[in-house]
Design a protein around this motif. Structure first.
Motif, PDB file in Angstrom:
ATOM      1  N   MET A  69      13.636  27.823  -1.965  1.00 14.51           N
ATOM      2  CA  MET A  69      15.061  27.500  -2.052  1.00 14.51           C
ATOM      3  C   MET A  69      15.657  27.235  -0.674  1.00 14.51           C
ATOM      4  SD  MET A  69      16.482  30.218  -4.808  1.00 14.51           S
ATOM      5  CE  MET A  69      16.066  30.118  -6.530  1.00 14.51           C
ATOM      6  N   GLN A  70      16.868  26.643  -0.674  1.00  5.95           N
ATOM      7  CA  GLN A  70      17.626  26.414   0.556  1.00  5.95           C
ATOM      8  C   GLN A  70      17.776  27.740   1.286  1.00  5.95           C
ATOM      9  OE1 GLN A  70      21.709  25.330  -0.174  1.00  5.95           O
ATOM     10  NE2 GLN A  70      22.317  26.148   1.801  1.00  5.95           N
ATOM     11  N   ARG A  71      17.362  27.780   2.547  1.00  5.03           N
ATOM     12  CA  ARG A  71      17.404  29.018   3.321  1.00  5.03           C
ATOM     13  C   ARG A  71      18.489  28.947   4.388  1.00  5.03           C
ATOM     14  NH1 ARG A  71      13.620  32.509   2.132  1.00  5.03           N
ATOM     15  NH2 ARG A  71      13.712  33.560   4.132  1.00  5.03           N
ATOM     16  N   THR A  72      18.945  30.113   4.771  1.00  2.38           N
ATOM     17  CA  THR A  72      19.928  30.203   5.833  1.00  2.38           C
ATOM     18  C   THR A  72      19.678  31.476   6.628  1.00  2.38           C
ATOM     19  OG1 THR A  72      22.284  29.984   6.333  1.00  2.38           O
ATOM     20  CG2 THR A  72      21.699  31.438   4.512  1.00  2.38           C
ATOM     21  N   GLU A  73      20.226  31.525   7.822  1.00  2.00           N
ATOM     22  CA  GLU A  73      20.127  32.713   8.666  1.00  2.00           C
ATOM     23  C   GLU A  73      21.522  33.154   9.062  1.00  2.00           C
ATOM     24  OE1 GLU A  73      17.638  32.290  12.086  1.00  2.00           O
ATOM     25  OE2 GLU A  73      15.817  32.128  10.885  1.00  2.00           O
ATOM     26  N   ILE A  74      21.709  34.464   9.118  1.00  2.00           N
ATOM     27  CA  ILE A  74      22.959  35.034   9.607  1.00  2.00           C
ATOM     28  C   ILE A  74      22.623  36.176  10.554  1.00  2.00           C
ATOM     29  CG2 ILE A  74      24.310  34.399   7.576  1.00  2.00           C
ATOM     30  CD1 ILE A  74      24.120  37.308   6.671  1.00  2.00           C
ATOM     31  N   THR A  75      23.511  36.434  11.472  1.00  2.00           N
ATOM     32  CA  THR A  75      23.374  37.597  12.344  1.00  2.00           C
ATOM     33  C   THR A  75      24.490  38.555  11.987  1.00  2.00           C
ATOM     34  OG1 THR A  75      22.395  36.271  14.099  1.00  2.00           O
ATOM     35  CG2 THR A  75      23.324  38.400  14.726  1.00  2.00           C
ATOM     36  N   ALA A  76      24.118  39.796  11.699  1.00  2.00           N
ATOM     37  CA  ALA A  76      25.095  40.796  11.290  1.00  2.00           C
ATOM     38  C   ALA A  76      24.594  42.179  11.697  1.00  2.00           C
ATOM     39  CB  ALA A  76      25.311  40.733   9.773  1.00  2.00           C
ATOM     40  N   ALA A  77      25.539  43.081  11.936  1.00  2.00           N
ATOM     41  CA  ALA A  77      25.198  44.453  12.314  1.00  2.00           C
ATOM     42  C   ALA A  77      24.948  45.282  11.071  1.00  2.00           C
ATOM     43  CB  ALA A  77      26.319  45.065  13.140  1.00  2.00           C
ATOM     44  N   ASP A  78      23.825  45.970  11.067  1.00  2.00           N
ATOM     45  CA  ASP A  78      23.445  46.856   9.962  1.00  2.00           C
ATOM     46  C   ASP A  78      24.006  48.254  10.239  1.00  2.00           C
ATOM     47  OD1 ASP A  78      22.178  47.939   7.725  1.00  2.00           O
ATOM     48  OD2 ASP A  78      20.264  47.004   8.157  1.00  2.00           O
ATOM     49  N   ARG A  79      23.609  49.231   9.469  1.00  2.00           N
ATOM     50  CA  ARG A  79      24.075  50.611   9.627  1.00  2.00           C
ATOM     51  C   ARG A  79      23.836  51.159  11.036  1.00  2.00           C
ATOM     52  NH1 ARG A  79      25.575  52.163   4.704  1.00  2.00           N
ATOM     53  NH2 ARG A  79      24.336  51.655   2.889  1.00  2.00           N
ATOM     54  N   ASP A  80      22.805  50.649  11.704  1.00  2.00           N
ATOM     55  CA  ASP A  80      22.503  51.125  13.056  1.00  2.00           C
ATOM     56  C   ASP A  80      23.484  50.580  14.092  1.00  2.00           C
ATOM     57  OD1 ASP A  80      21.694  48.474  13.340  1.00  2.00           O
ATOM     58  OD2 ASP A  80      19.581  48.950  13.656  1.00  2.00           O
ATOM     59  N   GLY A  81      24.388  49.681  13.681  1.00  2.00           N
ATOM     60  CA  GLY A  81      25.385  49.119  14.576  1.00  2.00           C
ATOM     61  C   GLY A  81      24.878  47.987  15.450  1.00  2.00           C
TER      62      GLY A  81
END
Length: 161
Positions: A44-56
């Motif tokens: 499928m169409q893929r994408t990437e995102i950058t985001a902070a998880d629980r570890d900050g």
């Protein structure tokens, strides 16, 4: 001793096979119910995102926009998402019974610029045991409480009294 070693090896192989073979069901108010495995998701169409998880710390997640999956299932989105269809929601369930909820408008690009993904990789690697093989990632939320891991089912429903 040999018995314990053999048993541990079989359990490890079974767990790895089960994780690899896991599928996600897309059901409910859909025109095309789906059962998707890792091979289906990878096409499928893929994408990437950058985001902070629980570890900050920021992490790079790779996966498929949830709307891409919902469109393949024939879910009411875009121009059809109006009137009574505005009361539809997506319930996402994990293997351990945890559930999270999204209104369809929260997912639809006609209503938001945020892209919520079904991730299968973090920082260029498959999701670790206990988090994968599939995880919902919701960028921009102050708490990652809806970042549900080990996703097994996506159900679209109408909210009713």
């Amino acid at each position: 001793m040999l018995y314990k070693l053999t048993a541990c090896l079989l359990i490890t192989i079974f767990a790895a096979t089960a994780a690899f073979a896991q599928t996600i069901s897309v059901e409910g108010e859909v025109t095309h119910p789906l059962k998707l495995g890792a091979a289906d998701i990878s096409k499928m169409q893929r994408t990437e995102i950058t985001a902070a998880d629980r570890d900050g710390k920021p992490h790079r997640y790779s996966g498929v926009p949830v709307t891409t999956i919902l469109q393949q299932a024939g879910v009411t989105l875009g121009a059809q998402l109006k009137g009574e269809n505005m009361s539809k929601y997506l319930l996402v369930k994990s293997g351990d019974g945890y559930e999270v909820l999204f209104s369809l408008a929260e997912l639809d690009s006609a209503f938001t610029d945020r892209v919520i993904i079904l991730a299968d990789q973090v920082d260029g690697q498959p999701l670790p045991d206990g988090k994968g093989p599939f995880r919902i990632v919701v960028p921009g939320e102050k708490k990652p409480a809806r970042w549900i891991w080990e996703v097994t089912t996506m159900t679209v429903r109408f909210a009713k009294d």
